[in-house]
Design an enzyme around this catalytic site. Structure first.
Site, PDB file in Angstrom:
ATOM      1  N   SER A 139      26.177  35.855  44.640  1.00 46.75           N
ATOM      2  CA  SER A 139      25.102  35.123  43.980  1.00 46.75           C
ATOM      3  C   SER A 139      25.713  33.921  43.280  1.00 46.75           C
ATOM      4  CB  SER A 139      24.440  36.044  42.940  1.00 46.75           C
ATOM      5  OG  SER A 139      23.622  35.306  42.057  1.00 46.75           O
ATOM      6  N   TYR A 185      24.542  42.479  36.326  1.00 42.78           N
ATOM      7  CA  TYR A 185      24.321  41.940  37.685  1.00 42.78           C
ATOM      8  C   TYR A 185      25.388  40.893  37.999  1.00 42.78           C
ATOM      9  CZ  TYR A 185      21.901  39.528  41.524  1.00 42.78           C
ATOM     10  OH  TYR A 185      21.578  38.947  42.725  1.00 42.78           O
TER      11      TYR A 185
HETATM   12  N1  LIG Z   1      16.703  36.459  45.992  1.00 43.96           N
HETATM   13  C1  LIG Z   1      17.603  35.773  45.322  1.00 43.96           C
HETATM   14  O1  LIG Z   1      17.271  34.765  44.705  1.00 43.96           O
HETATM   15  C2  LIG Z   1      19.040  36.200  45.313  1.00 43.96           C
HETATM   16  C3  LIG Z   1      19.944  35.366  44.667  1.00 43.96           C
HETATM   17  C4  LIG Z   1      21.288  35.723  44.644  1.00 43.96           C
HETATM   18  C5  LIG Z   1      21.717  36.891  45.255  1.00 43.96           C
HETATM   19  N2  LIG Z   1      20.808  37.691  45.875  1.00 43.96           N
HETATM   20  C6  LIG Z   1      21.324  38.920  46.496  1.00 43.96           C
HETATM   21  O2  LIG Z   1      20.926  38.979  47.849  1.00 43.96           O
HETATM   22  C7  LIG Z   1      20.808  40.343  48.268  1.00 43.96           C
HETATM   23  C8  LIG Z   1      19.479  40.531  48.987  1.00 43.96           C
HETATM   24  O3  LIG Z   1      18.435  40.379  48.035  1.00 43.96           O
HETATM   25  P1  LIG Z   1      16.978  39.817  48.384  1.00 43.96           P
HETATM   26  O4  LIG Z   1      16.780  38.642  47.530  1.00 43.96           O
HETATM   27  O5  LIG Z   1      16.784  39.721  49.839  1.00 43.96           O
HETATM   28  O6  LIG Z   1      16.101  40.969  47.701  1.00 43.96           O
HETATM   29  P2  LIG Z   1      15.262  42.200  48.261  1.00 43.96           P
HETATM   30  O7  LIG Z   1      14.182  41.713  49.150  1.00 43.96           O
HETATM   31  O8  LIG Z   1      14.885  42.999  47.064  1.00 43.96           O
HETATM   32  O9  LIG Z   1      16.329  42.998  49.158  1.00 43.96           O
HETATM   33  C9  LIG Z   1      17.237  43.918  48.638  1.00 43.96           C
HETATM   34  C10 LIG Z   1      17.099  45.199  49.423  1.00 43.96           C
HETATM   35  O10 LIG Z   1      18.101  46.135  48.953  1.00 43.96           O
HETATM   36  C11 LIG Z   1      17.479  47.402  48.833  1.00 43.96           C
HETATM   37  N3  LIG Z   1      18.151  48.272  47.880  1.00 43.96           N
HETATM   38  C12 LIG Z   1      18.149  48.174  46.526  1.00 43.96           C
HETATM   39  N4  LIG Z   1      18.812  49.188  45.987  1.00 43.96           N
HETATM   40  C13 LIG Z   1      19.244  49.959  47.020  1.00 43.96           C
HETATM   41  C14 LIG Z   1      19.970  51.183  47.099  1.00 43.96           C
HETATM   42  N5  LIG Z   1      20.373  51.831  46.000  1.00 43.96           N
HETATM   43  N6  LIG Z   1      20.239  51.696  48.326  1.00 43.96           N
HETATM   44  C15 LIG Z   1      19.823  51.075  49.445  1.00 43.96           C
HETATM   45  N7  LIG Z   1      19.114  49.928  49.432  1.00 43.96           N
HETATM   46  C16 LIG Z   1      18.825  49.372  48.238  1.00 43.96           C
HETATM   47  C17 LIG Z   1      16.090  47.049  48.347  1.00 43.96           C
HETATM   48  O11 LIG Z   1      15.210  48.148  48.469  1.00 43.96           O
HETATM   49  P3  LIG Z   1      13.889  48.195  47.493  1.00 43.96           P
HETATM   50  O12 LIG Z   1      12.933  47.221  48.073  1.00 43.96           O
HETATM   51  O13 LIG Z   1      13.457  49.624  47.562  1.00 43.96           O
HETATM   52  O14 LIG Z   1      14.378  47.785  46.107  1.00 43.96           O
HETATM   53  C18 LIG Z   1      15.736  45.865  49.209  1.00 43.96           C
HETATM   54  O15 LIG Z   1      15.171  46.257  50.439  1.00 43.96           O
HETATM   55  C19 LIG Z   1      20.963  41.195  46.989  1.00 43.96           C
HETATM   56  O16 LIG Z   1      22.269  41.736  46.967  1.00 43.96           O
HETATM   57  C20 LIG Z   1      20.779  40.190  45.869  1.00 43.96           C
HETATM   58  O17 LIG Z   1      21.512  40.550  44.727  1.00 43.96           O
HETATM   59  C21 LIG Z   1      19.477  37.384  45.901  1.00 43.96           C
END
Ligand SMILES: NC(=O)c1ccc[n+]([C@@H]2O[C@H](COP(=O)([O-])OP(=O)(O)OC[C@H]3O[C@@H](n4cnc5c(N)ncnc54)[C@H](OP(=O)(O)O)[C@@H]3O)[C@@H](O)[C@H]2O)c1
Length: 264
Positions: A141, A154
């Protein structure tokens, strides 16, 4: 990296960037293993992958539970499957102040975002090495580059990932292991909705910053572009990524902005 006919494992594939990347890759890949804790979301992703004519295997697992991660990887490798790319997106965010947050919440975030990712890569890496190499990607991130209010654990988990995977890269490039660290800015996904509060409950809201971010489809396009070129670091997002450069080149300005920018 040529993705054609290859096999991938993508975590966090039930939604957001993990889902978008899985669906994009399924246009050229041979097999995609998708995993997540969200069974319904995973099934929806699997259906989209299958529609693109790609083989898919969906695995429900909790990244905080090392036994469940190892069980799935043991079953994959016992079938003789070789993974060409492991792209880890599963993660959870945070919306709570240091002063209010019990250490149990910090540990929970580290278990999912750091130890879960490490457990899986340790299960996959020996097979990748004996298979002649492969590509690893992790979702860090912008706050893996600097600290930010309401994101202490985080941010710490993403800093930890960066240190771990830079070390892994240095040790294993001789085995043809290529590592890409993804640095997303603000992407329009559900990440803020499922973020943990100081009570350990779900934050439940889409942050305005999040809502104004680029779509996960656009993010997947940027990620694929970087992965194809095997970039060591892939910045993903829009204008907000300027903060990464400000932190690096104008740290004094960054410290002022980090106090003033609306964090939620
Ligand atoms: N979106 C942003 O702006 C952003 C920015 C920087 C970094 N990121 C990183 O990018 C990655 C993807 O995030 P995203 O933005 O695409 O969000 P997202 O749509 O919430 O995707 C994250 C996925 O991980 C799953 N997850 C969470 N906890 C878990 C666990 N204990 N075991 C298995 N699966 C789990 C979630 O399931 P649930 O739906 O059940 O929670 C969700 O399907 C993350 O690592 C996040 O930290 C995102």
């Amino acid at each position: 990296m040529d993705f054609t006919g290859k096999t991938f494992w993508i975590t966090g594939a039930a939604s957001g960037m993990g889902k978008a990347l899985s669906v994009s890759l399924s246009k050229v890949a041979r097999l995609i293993i998708i995993s997540d804790r969200d069974r319904d979301g995973l099934e929806a992703t699997a259906a989209e992958i299958a529609r693109n004519g790609c083989a898919v295997r969906a695995e429900v697992l909790d990244m905080a539970d090392a036994a469940s991660v190892r069980k799935v990887s043991d079953s994959v490798f016992s079938e003789g499957i070789s993974i060409d790319g492991l792209y880890q997106f599963a993660g959870i965010s945070q919306r709570s102040l240091v002063l209010d947050t019990p250490v149990e919440i910090d540990r929970r975030i580290m278990e999912i975002n750091f130890f879960g990712v490490v457990t899986l890569v340790k299960a996959v890496l020996p097979h990748m090495v004996s298979h002649g190499g492969g590509q690893l990607a992790i979702a860090s991130s912008m706050v893996g580059k600097f600290g930010f209010p309401y994101r202490s654990a985080y941010s710490a988990s993403k800093h930890a990932l960066q240190g771990f995977f830079e070390s892994l890269r240095a040790e294993n490039s001789k085995h043809n292991i290529r590592v890409s660290i993804l640095i997303p800015g603000r992407i329009n996904t559900n990440i803020s909705k499922y973020a943990l509060t100081s009570q350990g409950t779900e934050y439940g809201k889409m942050d305005p910053g999040q809502a104004n971010g680029i779509s996960s489809a656009k993010a997947a396009k940027q990620i694929l572009h970087g992965l194809r070129r095997e970039k060591k670091e892939i910045l993903v997002g829009g204008n907000e990524l300027l903060m990464v450069h400000i932190r690096r080149f104008l740290p004094a300005l960054f410290y002022i902005l980090a106090r003033k920018i609306k964090p939620v």
